[in-house]
Scaffold this motif. Structure first.
Motif, PDB file in Angstrom:
ATOM      1  N   TYR A  24       0.877  -1.183   0.000  1.00 20.48           N
ATOM      2  CA  TYR A  24       0.000   0.000   0.000  1.00 20.48           C
ATOM      3  C   TYR A  24       0.904   1.220   0.000  1.00 20.48           C
ATOM      4  N   GLY A  25       0.816   2.036  -1.033  1.00 21.35           N
ATOM      5  CA  GLY A  25       1.720   3.186  -1.098  1.00 21.35           C
ATOM      6  C   GLY A  25       1.204   4.248  -2.040  1.00 21.35           C
ATOM      7  N   ILE A  26       1.755   5.451  -1.868  1.00 20.49           N
ATOM      8  CA  ILE A  26       1.429   6.609  -2.696  1.00 20.49           C
ATOM      9  C   ILE A  26       2.741   7.247  -3.119  1.00 20.49           C
ATOM     10  N   SER A  27       2.791   7.716  -4.350  1.00 20.33           N
ATOM     11  CA  SER A  27       4.017   8.295  -4.892  1.00 20.33           C
ATOM     12  C   SER A  27       4.539   9.412  -3.992  1.00 20.33           C
ATOM     13  N   LYS A  28       5.845   9.378  -3.704  1.00 24.14           N
ATOM     14  CA  LYS A  28       6.464  10.391  -2.852  1.00 24.14           C
ATOM     15  C   LYS A  28       6.689  11.706  -3.584  1.00 24.14           C
ATOM     16  N   ARG A  29       6.469  11.731  -4.884  1.00 25.09           N
ATOM     17  CA  ARG A  29       6.635  12.978  -5.624  1.00 25.09           C
ATOM     18  C   ARG A  29       5.461  13.936  -5.423  1.00 25.09           C
ATOM     19  N   LEU A  30       4.364  13.439  -4.846  1.00 28.64           N
ATOM     20  CA  LEU A  30       3.207  14.289  -4.581  1.00 28.64           C
ATOM     21  C   LEU A  30       3.383  15.003  -3.250  1.00 28.64           C
ATOM     22  N   ASP A  31       2.771  16.178  -3.113  1.00 30.52           N
ATOM     23  CA  ASP A  31       2.885  16.915  -1.865  1.00 30.52           C
ATOM     24  C   ASP A  31       2.002  16.278  -0.791  1.00 30.52           C
ATOM     25  N   ASP A  32       2.179  16.721   0.449  1.00 30.97           N
ATOM     26  CA  ASP A  32       1.520  16.074   1.579  1.00 30.97           C
ATOM     27  C   ASP A  32       0.006  16.196   1.518  1.00 30.97           C
ATOM     28  N   SER A  33      -0.511  17.357   1.123  1.00 36.35           N
ATOM     29  CA  SER A  33      -1.962  17.526   1.080  1.00 36.35           C
ATOM     30  C   SER A  33      -2.596  16.604   0.050  1.00 36.35           C
ATOM     31  N   GLU A  34      -1.947  16.438  -1.107  1.00 35.29           N
ATOM     32  CA  GLU A  34      -2.484  15.548  -2.135  1.00 35.29           C
ATOM     33  C   GLU A  34      -2.370  14.097  -1.702  1.00 35.29           C
ATOM     34  N   ARG A  35      -1.312  13.754  -1.003  1.00 36.57           N
ATOM     35  CA  ARG A  35      -1.164  12.387  -0.503  1.00 36.57           C
ATOM     36  C   ARG A  35      -2.250  12.058   0.519  1.00 36.57           C
ATOM     37  N   ARG A  36      -2.597  13.027   1.382  1.00 40.49           N
ATOM     38  CA  ARG A  36      -3.670  12.796   2.358  1.00 40.49           C
ATOM     39  C   ARG A  36      -5.008  12.594   1.650  1.00 40.49           C
ATOM     40  N   ARG A  37      -5.274  13.380   0.618  1.00 39.29           N
ATOM     41  CA  ARG A  37      -6.534  13.245  -0.105  1.00 39.29           C
ATOM     42  C   ARG A  37      -6.625  11.877  -0.776  1.00 39.29           C
ATOM     43  N   LEU A  38      -5.541  11.455  -1.430  1.00 43.61           N
ATOM     44  CA  LEU A  38      -5.545  10.154  -2.090  1.00 43.61           C
ATOM     45  C   LEU A  38      -5.625   9.007  -1.089  1.00 43.61           C
ATOM     46  N   ARG A  39      -5.007   9.176   0.078  1.00 46.72           N
ATOM     47  CA  ARG A  39      -5.079   8.116   1.087  1.00 46.72           C
ATOM     48  C   ARG A  39      -6.504   7.939   1.590  1.00 46.72           C
ATOM     49  N   ASN A  40      -7.227   9.042   1.752  1.00 45.86           N
ATOM     50  CA  ASN A  40      -8.623   8.938   2.172  1.00 45.86           C
ATOM     51  C   ASN A  40      -9.468   8.213   1.129  1.00 45.86           C
ATOM     52  N   ILE A  41      -9.182   8.471  -0.137  1.00 40.11           N
ATOM     53  CA  ILE A  41      -9.923   7.778  -1.200  1.00 40.11           C
ATOM     54  C   ILE A  41      -9.576   6.293  -1.224  1.00 40.11           C
ATOM     55  N   LEU A  42      -8.281   5.978  -1.080  1.00 38.19           N
ATOM     56  CA  LEU A  42      -7.864   4.576  -1.117  1.00 38.19           C
ATOM     57  C   LEU A  42      -8.461   3.777   0.022  1.00 38.19           C
ATOM     58  N   ASP A  43      -8.614   4.387   1.185  1.00 37.46           N
ATOM     59  CA  ASP A  43      -9.208   3.676   2.315  1.00 37.46           C
ATOM     60  C   ASP A  43     -10.619   3.197   1.998  1.00 37.46           C
ATOM     61  N   ARG A  44     -11.280   3.872   1.056  1.00 36.14           N
ATOM     62  CA  ARG A  44     -12.655   3.494   0.713  1.00 36.14           C
ATOM     63  C   ARG A  44     -12.721   2.529  -0.470  1.00 36.14           C
ATOM     64  N   VAL A  45     -11.806   2.637  -1.424  1.00 31.54           N
ATOM     65  CA  VAL A  45     -11.946   1.874  -2.671  1.00 31.54           C
ATOM     66  C   VAL A  45     -10.891   0.786  -2.839  1.00 31.54           C
ATOM     67  N   LYS A  46      -9.954   0.646  -1.928  1.00 27.63           N
ATOM     68  CA  LYS A  46      -8.894  -0.354  -2.079  1.00 27.63           C
ATOM     69  C   LYS A  46      -9.462  -1.773  -2.029  1.00 27.63           C
ATOM     70  N   PRO A  47      -9.039  -2.655  -2.950  1.00 25.69           N
ATOM     71  CA  PRO A  47      -9.499  -4.051  -2.906  1.00 25.69           C
ATOM     72  C   PRO A  47      -9.032  -4.735  -1.625  1.00 25.69           C
ATOM     73  N   ALA A  48      -9.802  -5.720  -1.206  1.00 22.47           N
ATOM     74  CA  ALA A  48      -9.533  -6.356   0.089  1.00 22.47           C
ATOM     75  C   ALA A  48      -8.287  -7.228   0.051  1.00 22.47           C
ATOM     76  N   HIS A  49      -8.054  -7.953  -1.035  1.00 22.49           N
ATOM     77  CA  HIS A  49      -6.983  -8.956  -1.063  1.00 22.49           C
ATOM     78  C   HIS A  49      -5.841  -8.583  -2.003  1.00 22.49           C
ATOM     79  N   HIS A  50      -5.774  -7.342  -2.427  1.00 22.74           N
ATOM     80  CA  HIS A  50      -4.733  -6.925  -3.362  1.00 22.74           C
ATOM     81  C   HIS A  50      -4.086  -5.630  -2.873  1.00 22.74           C
ATOM     82  N   GLY A  51      -2.847  -5.445  -3.286  1.00 26.16           N
ATOM     83  CA  GLY A  51      -2.132  -4.214  -2.959  1.00 26.16           C
ATOM     84  C   GLY A  51      -2.290  -3.178  -4.063  1.00 26.16           C
ATOM     85  N   VAL A  52      -2.081  -1.915  -3.688  1.00 23.50           N
ATOM     86  CA  VAL A  52      -2.260  -0.809  -4.620  1.00 23.50           C
ATOM     87  C   VAL A  52      -1.150   0.210  -4.379  1.00 23.50           C
TER      88      VAL A  52
END
Length: 566
Positions: A282-310
Motif C-alpha cells: 500500500y503506497g502513494i508516490s512520494k513525488r506528490l505533496d503532503d496535502s495531495e497524498r492525504r486526499r488520495l489516502r482517504n480515497i484509497l481507504d474506501r476503494v482499495k481491494p480487500a486482497h490486493h495491494g495498490v
C-alpha cells in the motif's frame, strides 16, 4: 555609565547631609525626581496618582527608618512590570480569550468539502470532482496549450519511434519494431516452467517460451509460509523444484547473452494506480505533496481491494475518486483474465502483454506539462486519442494528427529531431565552450572522458577546468538519459586542485540527474577526478536500436592483420 536624569539625581540624594530639607517639587510631589519620558527605564514608570506615589490631599506613607541607598542601573537589569488595574486585567483577559479562540480556529482541520467558516454548506462529490478536473487542465496562452514538453510519434514500415522533447531539445527517444516481441518484453506476464534450480547461484532458470531462458533470483521468489518449513531463511531449492509451473513477470529485458530477469511479485500498471495482486502493499508516490497524498489516502481507504495491494502513481495528482475507482476496476478485470488464462494453459506461454510503445509511453509520461502529442499515423492517432479521452478527457485536444502526405517534410525533420539523433549516435559530443565528451561502451561498463578541446579559458587554468567540468556534468546527465545508458558508468572529469570545486561539480551532476526518472546512484569524485555511478538498466540503449555488430571486426572496432603471424 550614566543615564539622563537618573544617575545625577541619585548622586545628589546620596550626598545630601542628614536632616537637610528636600527641595520643593512642583505639584506637591514628595520624593525623588521623576525621570523624563523616553529615558532608560522610564517607559514603565508609574504615573502620579498610581501605585506608591501620592497626589495632593492624600496622606503620605511613613518613610522607613533607614533608607537603602539608590542603586545605579546596570546593563542587563530588567524593568519592573506595569501595575495591573481592574480595567487592564479585564482587557488582558479578553485578549487572551480571543487569542485562544484564534489558535483553536487555526488548529481546526477542515476537510476538502467543508467550508472555511465551518457554517457553510457541505459541497457534494460532483462539485469537488469538477473543481479537481478544472485544476488539472493545462495552461493555455492565446487559446493554444502551453507546456514544457512535447512528444512526437513517427511510424515507418512498422517501426515506431517516440521522441520526447523539452523545449526544442531531445531528451528521450524510444524505438519499437515488430520483432521486439522477443527482445522488448519488459512488463509482460508469463506462465513459466522451472528448468533447473542452481543453489550455488541462488537462482532458477525458467522457460517462458522465449529463445533464451529467463532467470529468477531468490530475492524475487514469492511463496506461502505453510509450504516451507524454514520461513525466514528458506533456500531457493526448498521453494522451487524442476518442472514446476509458476506465474512470473519480466522486470528486465534480455541483454546480449543474458536472458530476461523475472519476479513472482506481479504488478499491473494502470493510468493512475498499479495493482499488485495477492499482496498487502500500500503506497502513494512520494513525488506528490503532503496535502495531495492525504486526499488520495482517504480515497484509497474506501476503494482499495480487500486482497490486493495498490500503489498510487504520480499521474494520480488531481484524479477524482470516480477515476481511481474506474482504473482499479479495469485492472481487477485484467487480473481475473490472467488468472483464468493461467489455469487453462497447458505449458509455458504469454498471459499478458504490455500495450504498444506509444500507448505505453503516453501512459507513463503524458500529463498537463506536455503541450502536445503529434502522431503521423492515423490508426495510432485514433487509438491514443481514445485512450487519453478515457482517462484524461481535458487533455484529449492536445493529441494532434500530422498528415505526412500533405506536409513536404517528415515529422522528425519538422521538429528538428533528426539532427539531434545524428549527434546522439556519435561517440563524440561537443560542449558549448569548446570542450568535448568521448563516450565508449565496453562489456562491463560505459566510460565517458571529458576533454577541454578548444576551450582555452580566460583567467587561469583552474577556473577553465572548473567551468568545463560544470558544462560536462550537465551534458553527461543529458546524454545518459537520451542514449538510455545503464549499468556501471565511470566519468573521467579533468583534474581540479581545489576541493570545493570538485564538490560543486558533483552537486551539479546530481542536480542534473534529478530530472531523470530512472534510478541512479552517484559517488563522490576521487582524487584522480573519476566519478563512479550506476543507472538502472532496462534495455540495451539507443545505440543498439540503430546499430548492429560489425561483421568485419566482430564489434571490436578494429581489424587485426593476422597475415603478419604467418
Amino acid at each position: 555609565m550614566e543615564t539622563n536624569g537618573s544617575s545625577g539625581s541619585s548622586a545628589a540624594e546620596n550626598n545630601r547631609p542628614d536632616g537637610a530639607e528636600r527641595p520643593n517639587r512642583p505639584d506637591g510631589q514628595d520624593g525623588p525626581k521623576k525621570r523624563r519620558r523616553g529615558s532608560r527605564g522610564g517607559k514603565n514608570r508609574r504615573k502620579p496618582g498610581e501605585g506608591g506615589e501620592q497626589g495632593e490631599g492624600q496622606a503620605s506613607a511613613p518613610r522607613p527608618a533607614a533608607a537603602q541607598p539608590t542603586r545605579k542601573p546596570q546593563i542587563g537589569d530588567t524593568r519592573p512590570a506595569a501595575p495591573v488595574t481592574a480595567k487592564s486585567g479585564q482587557s488582558e483577559q479578553k485578549q487572551g480569550q480571543a487569542q485562544g479562540e484564534g489558535n483553536k480556529k487555526k488548529r481546526r482541520r477542515g476537510g476538502r468539502g467543508r467550508s472555511r467558516s465551518g457554517n457553510g454548506p457541505v459541497r457534494d462529490a460532483a462539485e469537488i470532482d469538477a473543481e479537481i478536473i478544472e485544476r488539472r487542465k493545462g495552461r493555455e496562452r492565446n487559446g493554444r496549450p502551453v507546456g514544457r514538453y512535447q512528444m512526437c510519434v513517427q511510424v515507418r514500415d512498422g517501426v515506431t519511434q517516440v521522441a520526447v522533447m523539452e523545449g526544442r531539445s531531445l531528451i528521450e527517444h524510444y524505438v519499437s519494431r515488430p520483432a521486439d516481441d522477443v527482445g522488448q518484453i519488459h512488463g509482460n506476464i508469463y506462465l513459466g516452467r522451472v528448468q533447473n534450480v542452481l543453489p550455488g547461484m541462488e537462482a532458477a532458470f525458467v522457460d517462458i517460451a522465449t529463445p533464451k531462458n529467463a532467470v529468477l533470483y531468490r530475492s524475487d521468489v514469492q511463496f506461502e509460509d505453510e509450504n516451507v518449513e524454514t520461513k525466514d531463511n528458506a533456500r531457493i531449492e526448498q521453494i522451487l523444484r524442476s518442472r514446476q509451473m509458476i506465474l512470473c513477470q519480466v522486470t528486465k529485458n534480455p541483454i546480449g547473452a543474458k536472458g530476461a530477469r523475472l519476479t513472482q511479485e506481479v504488478s499491473i500498471p494502470g493510468r493512475f494506480v498499479v495493482l499488485i495482486p495477492n499482496s498487502k502493499t500500500y503506497g502513494i508516490s512520494k513525488r506528490l505533496d503532503d496535502s495531495e497524498r492525504r486526499r488520495l489516502r482517504n480515497i484509497l481507504d474506501r476503494v482499495k481491494p480487500a486482497h490486493h495491494g495498490v500503489i498510487v502513481r504520480t499521474a494520480a495528482e488531481h484524479a477524482t475518486e470516480h477515476e481511481l475507482t474506474a482504473d482499479m476496476t479495469r485492472l481487477l478485470q485484467e487480473w481475473e483474465q490472467i488468472e483464468a488464462a493461467s489455469k487453462n494453459a497447458q505449458g509455458p506461454g504469454l498471459l499478458y502483454r504490455e500495450p504498444e510503445l506509444a500507448v505505453r509511453v503516453i501512459r507513463e509520461e503524458f500529463n498537463a506539462e506536455y503541450r502536445g502529442v503529434i502522431i503521423d499515423d492515423h490508426r495510432l492517432y485514433e487509438e491514443v486519442r481514445s485512450y487519453v479521452q478515457a482517462f484524461n478527457p481535458e487533455l484529449a485536444d492536445r493529441v494532434e494528427y500530422f498528415d505526412r502526405d500533405a506536409e513536404p517534410l517528415s515529422l522528425f525533420e519538422t521538429q528538428h529531431v533528426h539532427e539531434q539523433l545524428h549527434k546522439a549516435l556519435d561517440r563524440k559530443v561537443w560542449l558549448p565552450s569548446g570542450g568535448s565528451l568521448i563516450i565508449e561502451h565496453t562489456e562491463a561498463l560505459t566510460v565517458i572522458d571529458v576533454n577541454t578541446g578548444k576551450n582555452v579559458g580566460t583567467s587561469n587554468l583552474e577556473q577553465t577546468v572548473f567551468q568545463n567540468n560544470l558544462e560536462a556534468a550537465a551534458e553527461v546527465a543529458h546524454q545518459l538519459r537520451l542514449r538510455d545508458i545503464g549499468g556501471i558508468i565511470v566519468i573521467d572529469f579533468i583534474d581540479m586542485e581545489i576541493k570545493d570545486n570538485r564538490k560543486k561539480v558533483v552537486e551539479s551532476f546530481r542536480q542534473a540527474l534529478s530530472r531523470d526518472k530512472t534510478r541512479t546512484q552517484v559517488f563522490d569524485i576521487s582524487e584522480l577526478g573519476l566519478v563512479e555511478m550506476t543507472r538502472k538498466r532496462i534495455g540495451e540503449g539507443l545505440i543498439t536500436a540503430f546499430a548492429g555488430e560489425c561483421p568485419e571486426c566482430s564489434g571490436r572496432g578494429m581489424k587485426v592483420d593476422f597475415s603478419l603471424l604467418d
